[in-house]
Design an enzyme around this catalytic site. Structure first.
Site, PDB file in Angstrom:
ATOM      1  N   HIS A  31      32.782  48.323  68.863  1.00 38.25           N
ATOM      2  CA  HIS A  31      31.985  49.257  68.060  1.00 38.25           C
ATOM      3  C   HIS A  31      31.089  48.588  67.023  1.00 38.25           C
ATOM      4  O   HIS A  31      30.312  49.253  66.359  1.00 38.25           O
ATOM      5  CB  HIS A  31      32.879  50.280  67.367  1.00 38.25           C
ATOM      6  CG  HIS A  31      33.630  49.709  66.185  1.00 38.25           C
ATOM      7  ND1 HIS A  31      34.737  48.914  66.333  1.00 38.25           N
ATOM      8  CD2 HIS A  31      33.412  49.807  64.851  1.00 38.25           C
ATOM      9  CE1 HIS A  31      35.178  48.557  65.136  1.00 38.25           C
ATOM     10  NE2 HIS A  31      34.396  49.075  64.219  1.00 38.25           N
TER      11      HIS A  31
HETATM   12  C1  UD1 Z   1      33.050  52.433  60.349  1.00 35.75           C
HETATM   13  C2  UD1 Z   1      33.175  51.235  59.423  1.00 35.75           C
HETATM   14  C3  UD1 Z   1      33.754  50.051  60.198  1.00 35.75           C
HETATM   15  C4  UD1 Z   1      35.033  50.420  60.898  1.00 35.75           C
HETATM   16  C5  UD1 Z   1      34.775  51.637  61.783  1.00 35.75           C
HETATM   17  C6  UD1 Z   1      35.984  52.082  62.533  1.00 35.75           C
HETATM   18  C7  UD1 Z   1      31.475  51.053  57.650  1.00 35.75           C
HETATM   19  C8  UD1 Z   1      30.299  50.295  57.210  1.00 35.75           C
HETATM   20  N1  UD1 Z   1      31.896  50.816  58.902  1.00 35.75           N
HETATM   21  O1  UD1 Z   1      32.085  52.089  61.330  1.00 35.75           O
HETATM   22  O2  UD1 Z   1      34.030  49.004  59.293  1.00 35.75           O
HETATM   23  O3  UD1 Z   1      35.491  49.345  61.687  1.00 35.75           O
HETATM   24  O4  UD1 Z   1      34.301  52.698  60.936  1.00 35.75           O
HETATM   25  O5  UD1 Z   1      35.670  53.098  63.408  1.00 35.75           O
HETATM   26  O6  UD1 Z   1      32.010  51.828  56.889  1.00 35.75           O
HETATM   27  N2  UD1 Z   1      30.595  59.064  64.567  1.00 35.75           N
HETATM   28  C9  UD1 Z   1      30.989  60.210  65.199  1.00 35.75           C
HETATM   29  N3  UD1 Z   1      32.130  60.810  64.750  1.00 35.75           N
HETATM   30  C10 UD1 Z   1      32.853  60.337  63.719  1.00 35.75           C
HETATM   31  C11 UD1 Z   1      32.413  59.187  63.065  1.00 35.75           C
HETATM   32  C12 UD1 Z   1      31.298  58.539  63.503  1.00 35.75           C
HETATM   33  O7  UD1 Z   1      30.373  60.668  66.131  1.00 35.75           O
HETATM   34  O8  UD1 Z   1      33.886  60.949  63.378  1.00 35.75           O
HETATM   35  C13 UD1 Z   1      29.393  58.374  65.055  1.00 35.75           C
HETATM   36  C14 UD1 Z   1      28.142  58.808  64.374  1.00 35.75           C
HETATM   37  O9  UD1 Z   1      27.124  58.833  65.325  1.00 35.75           O
HETATM   38  C15 UD1 Z   1      27.870  57.719  63.382  1.00 35.75           C
HETATM   39  C16 UD1 Z   1      28.437  56.503  64.089  1.00 35.75           C
HETATM   40  O10 UD1 Z   1      29.546  56.991  64.835  1.00 35.75           O
HETATM   41  O11 UD1 Z   1      26.526  57.591  63.080  1.00 35.75           O
HETATM   42  C17 UD1 Z   1      28.892  55.419  63.148  1.00 35.75           C
HETATM   43  O12 UD1 Z   1      29.810  55.944  62.187  1.00 35.75           O
HETATM   44  P1  UD1 Z   1      29.947  55.224  60.737  1.00 35.75           P
HETATM   45  O13 UD1 Z   1      31.030  55.862  59.965  1.00 35.75           O
HETATM   46  O14 UD1 Z   1      28.620  55.094  60.104  1.00 35.75           O
HETATM   47  O15 UD1 Z   1      30.376  53.760  61.117  1.00 35.75           O
HETATM   48  P2  UD1 Z   1      31.379  53.189  62.217  1.00 35.75           P
HETATM   49  O16 UD1 Z   1      30.581  52.490  63.228  1.00 35.75           O
HETATM   50  O17 UD1 Z   1      32.369  54.200  62.676  1.00 35.75           O
END
Ligand code: UD1
Length: 379
Positions: free
Chosen positions: A218
């Site tokens: 991821h």
């Molecule tokens: C975040 C953390 C990362 C951790 C990861 C675990 C930061 C900078 N990054 O990254 O350190 O390893 O979580 O998963 O805080 N999304 C969904 N549903 C959700 C959450 C996210 O669809 O419940 C999608 C969205 O499109 C979003 C993308 O995932 O834009 C990224 O989510 P985000 O929370 O920004 O970062 P992660 O990549 O999950």
């Protein structure tokens, strides 16, 4: 004369990897410090599979407050968490704010608390990848600068923190709360056969112990670039022809696979792509895997605790003890290196490793004891 109410301890979570760290702390901190504990969820992760499934599996009570921030750019997400948590902290006036890990929610909450002169405890402090292109590295460095109590999992963290000018008396080497959670839940982990059967795995895919590899991906550096993601999925397909690969797909990765038109690379007989899994299913799969391929931070530690070989698909690690003492090998995202490391695990069984000092299931107790002595008595 009415006496002041006792100020609570406020724990903050936002993203999936925070939940297994905070789960043992919530019930332990209150009794140790004779204070109520309140849980604030920022809403950074909000899908059932990324969040609610973990509350259910780990028996965490629903948050007292949910800030509902959702997904956005780093600046917007961090700013939104800060804006929404400030009035909560002003109203609660907690004696201590506890933040865990290195996600955007960790930094945002820590920064707001520090500016309100509320003490901050950072659990999993001092880890450094020395790669400032990782958003988590910025979060780690800055959170540690504003924290009053820094709880560390491995000796490298102490070295990193003292080099950055943190006073040694603020640093406490306590071990690893995520491993506390692992040890408490291992006996309850869902057997791999059950998870795969529920997912509708084909007859050809064996869930027998050590008959499959577990893959997670991821990190933006791996999944946000089309060529890089395609190269990784191609080497995964190649591996899946030798050993079945189970791949729970993070929503970010699923979105990129769709957007880049790479879906066909998942259509392989030996490759099972699944939606994100809850904690007990993921733990069950990890414990019985022949090896784990991952770019996760936490899984590097969990595989070391379980004695399962781990190939980390990144060029750095902020958890060097998993390489020096554990089962982890940092292989980057170059297909030739991944192939060679995979073949080595098949041929030799992979690194055996040992469990690092204080990863004994008792980190929570140590943290609770420090917090209880550190906080003033009474209000
Ligand atoms: C975040 C953390 C990362 C951790 C990861 C675990 C930061 C900078 N990054 O990254 O350190 O390893 O979580 O998963 O805080 N999304 C969904 N549903 C959700 C959450 C996210 O669809 O419940 C999608 C969205 O499109 C979003 C993308 O995932 O834009 C990224 O989510 P985000 O929370 O920004 O970062 P992660 O990549 O999950």
């Amino acid at each position: 004369m009415t006496s002041e109410p006792v100020r609570p301890i406020l724990c903050v979570v936002g993203a999936r990897p925070n939940l297994m760290k905070v789960a043992p702390l919530i019930p332990a901190l209150g009794p140790a410090a004779s204070r109520p504990v309140r849980l604030v969820h920022t809403g950074q992760h909000y899908d059932f599979g990324m969040n609610d499934a973990f509350f259910d599996d780990l028996g965490i009570a629903p948050p007292d407050v949910n800030l509902g921030v959702g997904s956005a750019s780093h600046a917007l997400q961090t700013a939104e968490i800060m804006t929404r948590i400030e009035p909560v902290l002003e109203a609660e006036r907690p004696a201590l704010v506890v933040v865990v890990g290195d996600v955007n929610s960790t930094l945002a909450a820590g920064l707001v608390a520090a500016k309100l002169e509320i003490p901050v405890a950072h659990v999993e402090a001092g880890l450094r990848s020395f790669d400032r292109t990782m958003p988590e590295e910025i979060n780690r460095v800055l959170t540690d600068q504003v924290a009053d109590l820094l709880f560390t999992t491995e000796p490298s963290a102490h070295t990193n923190l003292t080099r950055e000018g943190i006073a040694p008396e603020r640093i406490h080497f306590v071990g690893n709360v995520m491993i506390d959670t692992l040890k408490r839940n291992l006996a309850r982990a869902v057997p791999p056969a059950e998870t795969l059967a529920q997912a509708g795995a084909s007859e050809g895919l064996s869930a027998a112990p050590r008959d499959y590899a577990l893959l997670t991906l991821h990190r933006p550096t791996n999944v946000d670039d089309k060529e890089c993601l395609a190269r990784l999925l191609e080497i995964v397909s190649e591996i899946a022809r030798r050993l079945a690969v189970v791949f729970p797909v993070h929503p970010r990765t699923a979105a990129r696979i769709e957007a880049f038109g790479l879906r066909a690379l998942l259509d392989q007989p030996g490759l099972l792509a699944l939606p994100p899994l809850g904690y007990l299913k993921a733990l069950g799969l990890m414990a019985k895997a022949r090896l784990v391929l991952t770019d996760s931070g936490g899984m590097q530690e969990e595989t070391t605790a379980l004695g399962v070989p781990c190939l980390t698909l990144r060029t750095t690690t902020e958890r060097p003890i998993t390489v020096d003492e554990g089962t982890n090998t940092v292989v980057g995202n170059d297909p030739a290196r991944i192939r060679a490391a995979f073949e080595d695990v098949l041929a030799t069984g992979g690194k055996a490793g040992r469990v690092p000092k204080l990863w004994d299931g008792r980190a929570t107790e140590r943290i609770a004891a420090v917090v209880a002595t550190w906080l003033p008595k009474g209000t």
